[in-house]
Design an enzyme around this catalytic site. Structure first.
Site, mmCIF file in Angstrom:
data_model
loop_
_atom_site.group_PDB
_atom_site.id
_atom_site.type_symbol
_atom_site.label_atom_id
_atom_site.label_comp_id
_atom_site.label_asym_id
_atom_site.label_seq_id
_atom_site.Cartn_x
_atom_site.Cartn_y
_atom_site.Cartn_z
ATOM 1 N N CYS A 48 4.010 -48.428 -35.599
ATOM 2 C CA CYS A 48 2.607 -48.032 -35.462
ATOM 3 C C CYS A 48 2.402 -46.520 -35.506
ATOM 4 C CB CYS A 48 2.038 -48.589 -34.167
ATOM 5 S SG CYS A 48 1.934 -50.393 -34.142
ATOM 6 N N ALA A 49 3.447 -45.747 -35.268
ATOM 7 C CA ALA A 49 3.344 -44.286 -35.337
ATOM 8 C C ALA A 49 3.458 -43.765 -36.764
ATOM 9 C CB ALA A 49 4.425 -43.630 -34.471
#
Length: 350
Positions: free
Chosen positions: A142-143
């Site tokens: 997700c980063a």
């Protein structure tokens, strides 16, 4: 002249199959309720995510059958190639460029494996030059949208005048599992969708929105917070800690620390642009960053319309904010496996 990288264009795309949240809940109930007594208790997760609908690369019937690595990989390559081409073409066209003018391609994805990588497989179809540099990035989860943007900006800044294309895409739905009767798997089924975002960066020749600085924080002993397990069926989601609680306890100090390394403070930020992991994560972010409840409005809209698409999701939020009008300074934030906070500061000249 300012040599920092400028955001020249930004585009988003989703695959063709639209799933309403109640459809997914009904499918999950049919598959799991008889085998997993806790399902009825956990079914409320589907209503509490804030998601109305999301998109997938396959029709919903495809996900109802057991799938192993070969089928998942075949679906990944087919779906990813179509999505990559569509979103890359959009971003390149919005930048007023031809694909042959792209000098570097950064590809960010953590939901499938391809060797040769996607930008190599699609170089001919897209029209990239044979000497275009390729930088595939895997494992940021997700980063990835924020960390990928930071990487692409550094590459653009290292060669002023060159055009850097960054494509972040994730096919999270392909990791759906029938054999893992766990709360983590139910959480994943209630949240994740597929999507892609692409942008073009260039340094050295002006631009209204500039990548001012970037920074990360990796917390020690947090490998169990988020990630993939790997077995003959494919990827299996790892969620062994409550992420909203972690955000509430740690994100405020982490952002303050990262901003200090940028020689900035929270008071310098006009708008936080956050990866919306889910409604509870958004609420935790607002509290951790001392924001009024409801401040992260674009984040709530994106999670409602698309679900959590992992890496590209925060760029969907940024796209909406660009349309509404960027403030002077904004900070993109995302959390991903590691467990890591990633931040990018944007400076916008009206």
């Amino acid at each position: 002249m300012d040599q920092t990288a400028a955001l020249v264009s930004l585009a988003t795309s989703v695959p063709p199959h639209l799933f309403h949240q109640n459809e997914i809940l009904a499918a999950a109930h049919a598959l799991l309720a008889d085998r997993y007594p806790q399902f009825e208790t956990l079914a409320s997760l589907f209503a509490n995510t804030g998601i109305r609908h999301r998109y997938g690369v396959k029709p919903i019937a495809w996900y109802l059958a057991q799938r192993g690595w070969p089928e998942r990989t075949g679906a990944f390559l087919e779906g990813a190639e179509a999505l990559f081409l569509e979103v890359a073409r959009k971003a390149i066209a919005e930048a007023g460029l031809s694909p042959a003018e792209i000098d570097t391609v950064v590809t960010v994805c953590s939901t499938g494996i391809a060797t040769p990588t996607l930008e190599a497989r699609l170089a001919g179809k897209l029209g990239l030059r044979a000497d275009a540099a390729r930088v595939p990035v895997f494992g940021l989860g997700c980063a990835g949208g924020v960390s990928g943007l930071a990487t692409a900006a550094r590459l653009a800044q290292s060669r002023p005048g060159s055009n850097v294309l960054m494509v972040a895409f994730e096919l999270c739905t392909l990791a759906v599992r029938h054999d893992e009767l766990t709360k983590a798997n139910i959480v994943a089924a209630s949240l994740f969708g597929d999507g892609a975002a692409a942008l073009v960066l260039r340094a050295g020749d002006g631009g209204a929105t500039r990548i001012e600085a970037s920074g990360e924080k990796l917390w020690p002993d947090t490998l169990d917070v988020m990630g993939w397990s790997v077995d003959p069926q494919g990827f299996g989601v790892i969620f062994q800690r409550t992420i909203p609680d972690f955000v509430l306890e740690n994100m405020g100090d982490a952002v303050t620390e990262i901003l200090a390394r940028m020689e900035l403070s929270v008071a310098d930020i006009d708008r936080f642009v956050c990866h919306p992991g889910g409604t509870k994560v958004i609420m935790a972010l607002e509290r951790a960053l001392s924001l009024d409840q409801g401040t992260l409005d674009h984040e709530r809209e994106v999670i409602a319309d698309y679900g959590n698409m992992s890496a590209p999701t925060v760029l969907f939020v940024l796209e909406r904010l660009r349309t509404a009008g960027l403030p002077k300074r904004s900070l993109l934030t995302a959390l991903g496996p590691g467990f890591t906070a990633s931040c990018v500061a944007l400076r916008h000249a009206a």
